[in-house]
Each structure stands twice: as C-alpha cells, then as structure tokens.
Scaffold this motif. Structure first.
Motif, PDB file in Angstrom:
ATOM      1  N   TRP A   1      33.691  42.152  31.924  1.00  0.00           N
ATOM      2  CA  TRP A   1      32.793  40.996  32.074  1.00  0.00           C
ATOM      3  C   TRP A   1      32.711  40.185  30.788  1.00  0.00           C
ATOM      4  CZ3 TRP A   1      27.936  40.126  29.723  1.00  0.00           C
ATOM      5  CH2 TRP A   1      27.262  39.005  30.202  1.00  0.00           C
ATOM      6  N   ARG A   2      32.609  40.880  29.648  1.00  0.00           N
ATOM      7  CA  ARG A   2      32.535  40.184  28.379  1.00  0.00           C
ATOM      8  C   ARG A   2      33.831  39.439  28.080  1.00  0.00           C
ATOM      9  NH1 ARG A   2      28.468  38.415  26.040  1.00  0.00           N
ATOM     10  NH2 ARG A   2      29.479  38.608  24.001  1.00  0.00           N
ATOM     11  N   ALA A   3      34.980  40.054  28.428  1.00  0.00           N
ATOM     12  CA  ALA A   3      36.250  39.375  28.206  1.00  0.00           C
ATOM     13  C   ALA A   3      36.365  38.127  29.067  1.00  0.00           C
ATOM     14  CB  ALA A   3      37.412  40.322  28.498  1.00  0.00           C
ATOM     15  N   GLY A   4      35.788  38.196  30.285  1.00  0.00           N
ATOM     16  CA  GLY A   4      35.883  37.044  31.169  1.00  0.00           C
ATOM     17  C   GLY A   4      34.915  35.926  30.833  1.00  0.00           C
ATOM     18  N   THR A   5      33.770  36.267  30.211  1.00  0.00           N
ATOM     19  CA  THR A   5      32.765  35.250  29.902  1.00  0.00           C
ATOM     20  C   THR A   5      32.833  34.786  28.453  1.00  0.00           C
ATOM     21  OG1 THR A   5      31.160  37.024  29.463  1.00  0.00           O
ATOM     22  CG2 THR A   5      31.193  36.081  31.686  1.00  0.00           C
ATOM     23  N   ALA A   6      32.709  35.725  27.526  1.00  0.00           N
ATOM     24  CA  ALA A   6      32.687  35.351  26.113  1.00  0.00           C
ATOM     25  C   ALA A   6      34.040  34.825  25.644  1.00  0.00           C
ATOM     26  CB  ALA A   6      32.263  36.550  25.271  1.00  0.00           C
ATOM     27  N   LEU A   7      35.128  35.467  26.094  1.00  0.00           N
ATOM     28  CA  LEU A   7      36.458  35.049  25.665  1.00  0.00           C
ATOM     29  C   LEU A   7      37.114  34.079  26.638  1.00  0.00           C
ATOM     30  CD1 LEU A   7      37.890  38.499  24.485  1.00  0.00           C
ATOM     31  CD2 LEU A   7      36.743  36.756  23.116  1.00  0.00           C
TER      32      LEU A   7
ATOM     33  N   TYR B   1      38.507  34.733  29.440  1.00  0.00           N
ATOM     34  CA  TYR B   1      39.789  35.352  29.778  1.00  0.00           C
ATOM     35  C   TYR B   1      39.900  35.498  31.283  1.00  0.00           C
ATOM     36  CZ  TYR B   1      43.849  38.407  29.290  1.00  0.00           C
ATOM     37  OH  TYR B   1      45.118  38.942  29.354  1.00  0.00           O
ATOM     38  N   ARG B   2      41.048  35.149  31.824  1.00  0.00           N
ATOM     39  CA  ARG B   2      41.306  35.251  33.265  1.00  0.00           C
ATOM     40  C   ARG B   2      42.255  36.421  33.515  1.00  0.00           C
ATOM     41  NH1 ARG B   2      37.599  32.669  32.696  1.00  0.00           N
ATOM     42  NH2 ARG B   2      37.115  30.568  33.440  1.00  0.00           N
ATOM     43  N   TRP B   3      41.735  37.453  34.158  1.00  0.00           N
ATOM     44  CA  TRP B   3      42.538  38.650  34.387  1.00  0.00           C
ATOM     45  C   TRP B   3      43.612  38.378  35.437  1.00  0.00           C
ATOM     46  CZ3 TRP B   3      41.870  42.826  31.321  1.00  0.00           C
ATOM     47  CH2 TRP B   3      40.676  42.906  30.601  1.00  0.00           C
ATOM     48  N   ASN B   4      44.826  38.893  35.149  1.00  0.00           N
ATOM     49  CA  ASN B   4      45.931  38.742  36.091  1.00  0.00           C
ATOM     50  C   ASN B   4      46.919  39.881  35.869  1.00  0.00           C
ATOM     51  OD1 ASN B   4      47.844  37.919  37.917  1.00  0.00           O
ATOM     52  ND2 ASN B   4      48.570  36.177  36.715  1.00  0.00           N
ATOM     53  N   PHE B   5      46.824  40.889  36.708  1.00  0.00           N
ATOM     54  CA  PHE B   5      47.698  42.056  36.571  1.00  0.00           C
ATOM     55  C   PHE B   5      49.035  41.876  37.290  1.00  0.00           C
ATOM     56  CE2 PHE B   5      43.700  44.009  35.436  1.00  0.00           C
ATOM     57  CZ  PHE B   5      44.060  44.971  34.509  1.00  0.00           C
TER      58      PHE B   5
ATOM     59  N   TRP C   1      52.442  44.351  36.949  1.00  0.00           N
ATOM     60  CA  TRP C   1      52.904  45.299  37.976  1.00  0.00           C
ATOM     61  C   TRP C   1      54.382  45.117  38.265  1.00  0.00           C
ATOM     62  CZ3 TRP C   1      49.786  48.871  37.726  1.00  0.00           C
ATOM     63  CH2 TRP C   1      48.401  48.731  37.829  1.00  0.00           C
ATOM     64  N   GLY C   2      54.883  43.897  38.067  1.00  0.00           N
ATOM     65  CA  GLY C   2      56.309  43.671  38.287  1.00  0.00           C
ATOM     66  C   GLY C   2      57.192  44.426  37.325  1.00  0.00           C
TER      67      GLY C   2
ATOM     68  N   THR D   1      55.122  38.745  29.106  1.00  0.00           N
ATOM     69  CA  THR D   1      54.202  38.206  30.113  1.00  0.00           C
ATOM     70  C   THR D   1      53.021  37.457  29.511  1.00  0.00           C
ATOM     71  OG1 THR D   1      52.931  40.263  30.143  1.00  0.00           O
ATOM     72  CG2 THR D   1      54.783  40.085  31.679  1.00  0.00           C
ATOM     73  N   ASN D   2      52.774  37.675  28.223  1.00  0.00           N
ATOM     74  CA  ASN D   2      51.605  37.107  27.546  1.00  0.00           C
ATOM     75  C   ASN D   2      50.300  37.620  28.159  1.00  0.00           C
ATOM     76  OD1 ASN D   2      50.575  35.579  25.424  1.00  0.00           O
ATOM     77  ND2 ASN D   2      50.254  33.776  26.707  1.00  0.00           N
ATOM     78  N   ARG D   3      50.351  38.771  28.817  1.00  0.00           N
ATOM     79  CA  ARG D   3      49.159  39.417  29.381  1.00  0.00           C
ATOM     80  C   ARG D   3      48.897  40.685  28.561  1.00  0.00           C
ATOM     81  NH1 ARG D   3      47.093  35.377  31.543  1.00  0.00           N
ATOM     82  NH2 ARG D   3      45.499  36.851  32.298  1.00  0.00           N
TER      83      ARG D   3
END
Length: 299
Positions: free
Chosen positions: A35-41, A43-47, A51-52, A263-265
C-alpha cells in the motif's frame, strides 16, 4: 496438587494459534508495504512481465523453464554440490581439530580461522579467480568437458548446468563448499567434544584403536547430536549461494538482476526471487525440524 485436565501443558496456548498470528502479522506487513509503495511512491504493480521470465511457451516443447526457473535450478545445483564439499571438508577438519597430533590441529585451526575471519565476498572473489585461473586449467577440466560425447555432455548439463558454463560452476561450488566447510568443521568438532570422555575410554577398554573408536563409537553419536545444526547450516548455504552471482554464475540472484533490468519491474522481480528462496529454505527448515524431533526422540 491437582493437575488441570489435559496434563501439565494444558495452560499453554496451542501452537496453531501462534502460527496463525505470525502468518497474519506477516501478511499485514506485506500488505502495508504494498500500500505504501502504491501511494507514497506512486508505484503501479505489474507482475505480468516477470511471470513471462519464469515459464515460456515453446512451439515444439510446450511450456519450458525460462530465466528465473533456470537460475533456481543453478542455485539448487550449486547448493547441493557445495553441501557435499562442505560435509567432506567439515568432517575431515572437524576430526583433525580433535586430534591428539599437533600438525592436524594446526592445519584445521588455520583453515577455520582464516575462512571465518575473511568476509565471504572477499573469499569468493580471491579463491574463485585462483581456482579458475590455476587449479582447473592444471586439472584440465575444461579440455575434458570439450572432449566428451553428447551423452556425457547431457549428464554434465543435468548435474552442473550448460557444459559451456560447467567449469565456472565447478569453481563456484568449490569456493562455496570450502567457505561453508569452516562452519561445518566447528559443528563437527563441537559434536565430538560434547561426548563424555568415558566413551573413548570404554572403546579403548574393548581393544579398539583410536581410529576404530572414532569410526564405530564416537562419530555415530556425534552425528546424532550435530544433525540439527548441520541441517540449519544447509539452509544458510542456500541463502549464501547468492554470493556466487557476483562472479557471473547464472544463478537465481544473477538472473533476477538481469530480469529486473530488462523489465524495469524491480520490486516485482525481487519479490518473485525472494519467494523462490523462501520456498526452498522453508522446505529445508521443515526437514531440519523433523530430523531434530526424530533424533531428540531417540536420545
């Protein structure tokens, strides 16, 4: 004094509740971090891109292992063979540490103190490049691999990975095994010295030589006492194996870094890598706990 129903342990909380509380706390902490990564940073999670790199679909062979699973297999290979090297070296040096002769004690002591007082990264760098530049060429390992027929090369690939990288993997196995062997040495030494002196005296009274007493009387009992710490050291070895990625061994950590850059992920990649390490180490920890309970019951 009247005991409560259920025996003396009735007041103790059930372990299942404690396990559930720990799992809930860990899940809550991970959720808070996400949650903190998605709000404070922002950040948009994309796995999906990560997985590829775990599995890929081949038109001829179907689903096959991609980079991350290949790295996991390399990590398991390196850890397995390094554990064997560490066990052989550790048992030999542990026996030498308890020898009556001065020379074996000095050699084993020098080995243990040298390895334990050098940072693992420095040890791996120095010893790896020494082995790859001096030891393996002197033994002709790379030339021997190149001369092997396809059938033997297939077995080499199963045991050590792609043949073109096998020499480097063998050097990494030797380095990691010798590093971990210093800690196994101390575990074996402690196990032998924990036995009462009367065990040696009883073996000598039966007419056994020191070597025979060590083989038939001392080591079996010492092994039973050292199984739990040795199993724990095996778990540490799997985690420590990630340092071989710094000498370009294509293990899970090395290929995880490659996937993160591709992937830059970064968060997603390292979370998947951490999950792989966690599954392997948790399985080994479960085996270690079961062995500890079994040997405790025998004693």
């Amino acid at each position: 004094m009247t005991e409560l129903p259920g025996g003396p342990y009735a007041r103790r909380p059930r372990r299942g509740w404690l396990d559930a509380a720990v799992i809930a706390a860990v899940t809550l902490a991970l959720g808070l971090l996400a949650w903190r990564a998605g709000t404070a940073l922002d950040y948009r999670w994309n796995f999906a891109p990560v997985w590829g790199f775990v599995l890929r679909h081949d038109a001829e062979r179907g689903w096959v292992a991609n980079l991350l699973l290949q790295g996991l297999l390399t990590t398991l290979r390196v850890s397995f063979w390094a554990a064997i090297v560490a066990a052989v070296v550790g048992v030999a040096m542990g026996i030498a540490r308890t020898s009556r002769a001065l020379l074996p004690r000095l050699v084993a002591g020098f080995y243990v103190e040298t390895v334990r007082n050098i940072p693992p990264l420095v040890f791996i760098f120095v010893f790896y490049f020494f082995v790859t530049s001096q030891v393996l060429p002197a033994l002709g390992v790379e030339d021997w691999i190149r001369r092997q027929p396809p059938g033997t090369l297939a077995w080499i690939e199963v045991l050590f990975g792609p043949p073109q990288f096998a020499a480097g993997v063998i050097a990494a196995i030797l380095c990691l095994g010798l590093f971990e062997g210093a800690y196994v040495t101390e575990i074996v030494r402690a196990g032998i010295q924990s036995l009462p002196r009367g065990q040696w005296e009883a073996a000598q009274a039966l007419g056994l030589s020191r070597l025979a007493a060590l083989r038939h009387v001392i080591l079996p009992q010492a092994f039973a006492r050292t199984v739990p710490p040795l199993a724990g050291q095996a778990v540490s070895l799997v985690k420590d194996s990630s340092i071989v990625s710094l000498v370009s061994i294509q293990d899970l950590a090395f290929l995880g870094n490659e996937v993160a850059a591709t992937t830059n992920r970064v968060f997603e990649t390292w979370l998947v890598v951490a999950a792989f390490y966690f599954v392997v180490c948790a399985a080994l920890s479960a085996v270690a706990a079961r062995l500890e309970r079994r040997f405790a019951a025998r004693n």
